[in-house]
Write an enzyme that holds these catalytic residues in place. Sequence first.
Site, mmCIF file in Angstrom:
data_model
loop_
_atom_site.group_PDB
_atom_site.id
_atom_site.type_symbol
_atom_site.label_atom_id
_atom_site.label_comp_id
_atom_site.label_asym_id
_atom_site.label_seq_id
_atom_site.Cartn_x
_atom_site.Cartn_y
_atom_site.Cartn_z
ATOM 1 N N ASP A 24 0.792 -1.250 0.000
ATOM 2 C CA ASP A 24 0.000 0.000 0.000
ATOM 3 C C ASP A 24 0.822 1.296 0.000
ATOM 4 O O ASP A 24 0.449 2.265 0.689
ATOM 5 C CB ASP A 24 -0.946 0.009 1.206
ATOM 6 C CG ASP A 24 -1.925 -1.139 1.207
ATOM 7 O OD1 ASP A 24 -1.879 -1.975 0.282
ATOM 8 O OD2 ASP A 24 -2.726 -1.235 2.156
ATOM 9 N N GLU A 72 -4.612 -0.806 -1.344
ATOM 10 C CA GLU A 72 -5.919 -0.874 -0.673
ATOM 11 C C GLU A 72 -6.872 0.074 -1.402
ATOM 12 O O GLU A 72 -6.516 1.225 -1.672
ATOM 13 C CB GLU A 72 -5.796 -0.441 0.794
ATOM 14 C CG GLU A 72 -7.142 -0.500 1.527
ATOM 15 C CD GLU A 72 -7.050 -0.078 2.992
ATOM 16 O OE1 GLU A 72 -5.941 0.051 3.533
ATOM 17 O OE2 GLU A 72 -8.132 0.124 3.600
ATOM 18 N N LYS A 129 -6.648 -4.873 -3.071
ATOM 19 C CA LYS A 129 -7.323 -5.512 -1.928
ATOM 20 C C LYS A 129 -8.319 -4.533 -1.311
ATOM 21 O O LYS A 129 -8.009 -3.349 -1.152
ATOM 22 C CB LYS A 129 -6.282 -5.968 -0.895
ATOM 23 C CG LYS A 129 -5.438 -4.842 -0.304
ATOM 24 C CD LYS A 129 -4.327 -5.428 0.569
ATOM 25 C CE LYS A 129 -3.524 -4.371 1.279
ATOM 26 N NZ LYS A 129 -4.218 -3.566 2.261
ATOM 27 N N VAL A 157 3.102 0.312 4.305
ATOM 28 C CA VAL A 157 2.387 1.104 5.304
ATOM 29 C C VAL A 157 0.953 0.597 5.438
ATOM 30 O O VAL A 157 0.395 0.060 4.496
ATOM 31 C CB VAL A 157 2.379 2.601 4.900
ATOM 32 C CG1 VAL A 157 3.796 3.134 4.843
ATOM 33 C CG2 VAL A 157 1.658 2.859 3.582
ATOM 34 N N THR A 158 0.369 0.811 6.635
ATOM 35 C CA THR A 158 1.032 1.267 7.826
ATOM 36 C C THR A 158 1.377 0.056 8.703
ATOM 37 O O THR A 158 0.715 -0.976 8.637
ATOM 38 C CB THR A 158 0.154 2.252 8.647
ATOM 39 O OG1 THR A 158 -1.050 1.575 9.049
ATOM 40 C CG2 THR A 158 -0.195 3.468 7.842
ATOM 41 N N CYS A 162 -2.183 -2.354 7.887
ATOM 42 C CA CYS A 162 -2.145 -3.308 6.763
ATOM 43 C C CYS A 162 -0.927 -4.221 6.794
ATOM 44 O O CYS A 162 -1.009 -5.380 6.366
ATOM 45 C CB CYS A 162 -2.259 -2.565 5.444
ATOM 46 S SG CYS A 162 -3.913 -1.853 5.238
HETATM 47 C C1 C5J Z 1 -3.147 0.696 5.563
HETATM 48 C C2 C5J Z 1 -4.847 2.004 6.634
HETATM 49 N N1 C5J Z 1 -2.640 0.450 4.353
HETATM 50 N N2 C5J Z 1 -4.026 2.434 7.588
HETATM 51 N N3 C5J Z 1 -4.390 1.238 5.620
HETATM 52 O O1 C5J Z 1 -2.504 0.485 6.570
HETATM 53 O O2 C5J Z 1 -6.005 2.327 6.633
#
Ligand code: C5J
Length: 228
Positions: A24, A72, A129, A157-158, A162
């Site tokens: 992500d 994401e 995803k 991240v993060t 994720c």
């Molecule tokens: C991810 C989020 N990629 N923090 N998404 O960690 O919403």
Amino acid sequence: MAIVDALPGPYSFDPATTALIVIDMQRDFMEPGGFGETLGNDVAQLRRTIEPTRALLAAARAAGLTIIHTREGHRPDLSDCPPAKLNRGDPSLRIGAPGPMGRILIRGEPGHDIIDELAPAPGEPVIDKPGKGAFYATDLGERLTAGGIRSLVVTGVTTEVCVHTTVREANDRGYECLVLADCVGSYFPEFQAAGLKMIAAQGGIFGWVAESPAFIAALQPVKEPTWN
Ligand code: C5J
């Protein structure tokens, strides 16, 4: 087998059966005006991961390692975004709302794409995803099985959202996961520290943690690349 100096102890991996997963690294999380910032976060906290990840990608590509990127996000009609996710929190812009980089966290919008610095190379799969974990509602598991992958080096991240969710999913599926501390980032320094500790605690309850230079130093060329 290659061996990396890691916590809670040495991490052994065969580059031929190892994939690097970059989670992500999207504008919506990394740049001002995206989903991360609409939730009140300081995106500057994540940007220290960019240079180490760029160096890691270069080394992984040179070694012929399998590399997979994830993003994401949701369909434009939001049919894959449960109301519980859509309505959670108090963002200034909800998922699907128009923002400076297009509709927030929607596939095909500029904000949903991976930052230019870490753009996937031709042939590197990008897994879209709808959830936090990279296995949920994707074909990642099938792809890894088809490629004979048994070890995952996880970045992105993060850290506590994720990255953690994906490592936990992978751990339950039997993968040996190594998380690279300088290549994962959180908006919250205390979550970064705790998130990394939680992976390696209890003898490596979810996996191992190392720094990317140690991994790069241990990386050997893949003799026969698997599937990318
Ligand atoms: C991810 C989020 N990629 N923090 N998404 O960690 O919403």
